[in-house]
Design an enzyme around this catalytic site. Structure first.
Site, mmCIF file in Angstrom:
data_model
loop_
_atom_site.group_PDB
_atom_site.id
_atom_site.type_symbol
_atom_site.label_atom_id
_atom_site.label_comp_id
_atom_site.label_asym_id
_atom_site.label_seq_id
_atom_site.Cartn_x
_atom_site.Cartn_y
_atom_site.Cartn_z
ATOM 1 N N GLY A 49 -10.573 -27.187 -18.560
ATOM 2 C CA GLY A 49 -9.578 -26.139 -18.291
ATOM 3 C C GLY A 49 -9.515 -25.150 -19.443
ATOM 4 N N ASP B 217 -2.870 -29.269 -22.612
ATOM 5 C CA ASP B 217 -2.186 -30.559 -22.419
ATOM 6 C C ASP B 217 -1.832 -31.298 -23.710
ATOM 7 O OD1 ASP B 217 -2.315 -30.235 -19.703
ATOM 8 O OD2 ASP B 217 -4.123 -31.435 -19.456
ATOM 9 N N ARG C 237 23.476 -23.447 -10.112
ATOM 10 C CA ARG C 237 22.500 -24.252 -9.378
ATOM 11 C C ARG C 237 21.804 -25.269 -10.282
ATOM 12 N NH1 ARG C 237 19.332 -19.398 -6.387
ATOM 13 N NH2 ARG C 237 20.656 -19.270 -4.537
ATOM 14 N N GLN D 97 0.754 -20.784 -17.508
ATOM 15 C CA GLN D 97 0.712 -21.539 -18.769
ATOM 16 C C GLN D 97 -0.683 -21.572 -19.385
ATOM 17 O OE1 GLN D 97 3.345 -25.345 -17.963
ATOM 18 N NE2 GLN D 97 2.605 -24.413 -16.084
HETATM 19 O O1 F6P Z 1 -6.038 -29.759 -18.465
HETATM 20 C C1 F6P Z 1 -5.306 -28.586 -18.319
HETATM 21 C C2 F6P Z 1 -4.706 -28.509 -16.953
HETATM 22 O O2 F6P Z 1 -4.084 -27.251 -16.811
HETATM 23 C C3 F6P Z 1 -3.738 -29.617 -16.585
HETATM 24 O O3 F6P Z 1 -2.450 -29.481 -17.143
HETATM 25 C C4 F6P Z 1 -3.762 -29.508 -15.091
HETATM 26 O O4 F6P Z 1 -3.317 -30.695 -14.519
HETATM 27 C C5 F6P Z 1 -5.209 -29.241 -14.821
HETATM 28 O O5 F6P Z 1 -5.711 -28.604 -15.978
HETATM 29 C C6 F6P Z 1 -5.533 -28.401 -13.630
HETATM 30 O O6 F6P Z 1 -6.924 -28.266 -13.588
HETATM 31 P P1 F6P Z 1 -7.721 -27.322 -12.597
HETATM 32 O O7 F6P Z 1 -7.381 -25.910 -12.957
HETATM 33 O O8 F6P Z 1 -9.165 -27.612 -12.841
HETATM 34 O O9 F6P Z 1 -7.280 -27.691 -11.235
#
Ligand code: F6P
Length: 327
Positions: free
Chosen positions: A18, A135, A170, A259
């Site tokens: 990622g 992460d 809320r 994020q």
């Molecule tokens: O490892 C980073 C991350 O953004 C995780 O927080 C998330 O679960 C995952 O990658 C999502 O991965 P992808 O974009 O490959 O679906």
């Protein structure tokens, strides 16, 4: 197998897994630290896929100009399950050998580290990993490149959600990233003054949380924010359950990929610069399987194997603190 102790003259660099804000700053640091030591540098496109397909490009100091402030990665990235198969890896090894790479810096997360270690074991190639993942889940380093930016992005978004939560009295469930762990959720929870944090690592009792929320309302707390990691469950089901227990309006906001993107924070850039140069230095000093890491404020070349074998755990005291402060 490559002969141990050979002087490094030609370094490969890739980003994998990622994307994380600060990966570009890490590429810049690796390339320029290597050029500073008179090494030849080759960029590998699309992570391990680029090794399989031989997608290489020469890098010079200008090829990493003007990228320090940009999110994403100029080398691009993919998740590459094909690399798990030995016969595919053999293709990668042929490309590495044909290109004359003496060592590899891999910038990425857990999957990236595991693949780099496998290359080192099977080919004898010296490898160094620059930990980069929003992460923050790599064992052996206190922090990964990109985590600080992702936390700041989430905090800024949730501050805005808080305005609506307060105005409408809320309950909000805000879902942050983290499929397998709750590092982002835990830190964001503390920074946003959340009433509860739900992470995959810790079992939670939603009825108990609802009882606390109800007590809070009696004390005059008319809005609440629950931060949950994506791996902690289905945010819509959790919102529906809270609504069932309390009979109050509950809204869900999934922050998602905002994020992962955006300009890296100063801290993410700083880590990228220091860890990139630590990785190159370690390889030039003859280290062969390294995690460039920050440990208690010091930048060190740690052994890579523990990062591959062990799991980083969230800080339970910090996790509990969110609940203690949510009176
Ligand atoms: O490892 C980073 C991350 O953004 C995780 O927080 C998330 O679960 C995952 O990658 C999502 O991965 P992808 O974009 O490959 O679906």
């Amino acid at each position: 197998m490559r002969k141990a102790g050979k002087l490094i003259k030609h370094l490969g660099v890739l980003t994998s897994g990622g994307d994380a804000p600060g990966m570009n700053a890490a590429i810049r640091s690796v390339v320029r630290s290597a050029l500073d030591r008179n090494l030849k540098v080759t960029g590998v496109q699309r992570g391990y896929w680029g090794l399989l397909s031989g997608d290489f490009q020469d890098m010079d100091s200008r090829s990493v100009g003007n990228i320090i402030s940009r999110g994403g990665t100029i080398l691009r990235t993919v998740r590459c399950p094909e690399f798990r198969e030995r016969r595919n890896r053999e293709k990668a090894y042929r490309h590495i050998t044909a290109a004359g790479l003496d060592a590899l810096v891999a910038i990425g997360g857990n999957g990236t580290s595991a693949a780099a270690y496998t290359i080192h074991q099977e080919l004898g190639l010296p490898v160094a990993v620059v930990p980069a993942s929003i992460d923050n889940d790599i064992f052996g380093t206190d922090e990964t490149v990109g985590f600080d930016t992702a936390v700041n992005t989430a905090v800024e978004a949730i501050d805005k959600i808080r305005d609506t939560a307060g105005s409408h009295e809320r309950i909000f469930v805000a879902e942050v990233m983290g499929r397998n762990n709750g590092f982002i959720a835990q830190e964001v929870g503390l920074c946003c003054g959340a009433e509860a944090v739900l992470v995959p690592e810790v079992a939670f009792d939603l009825k108990k949380i609802c009882r606390e929320l109800a007590l809070g309302r009696k004390r005059g707390k008319l809005s609440s924010i629950i931060i949950m990691a994506e791996g902690a469950g289905d945010s819509r089901k959790i919102a529906a359950e809270i609504n069932g227990h309390m009979g109050l309006e509950v809204r869900v906001s999934v922050l998602g990929y905002i994020q992962r993107g955006g300009n890296p924070s100063a801290r993410s850039r700083l880590l990228a610069a220091r860890l990139g140069s630590t990785a190159v230095r370690a390889l030039c000093e003859g280290r062969t399987a390294v995690l460039a890491a920050v440990q208690k404020g010091a930048f060190v070349a740690a052994p890579l194997l523990p990062a591959v074998k062990q799991t980083k755990r969230i800080d339970h005291k910090a996790y509990q603190l969110t609940y203690q402060l949510a009176l």
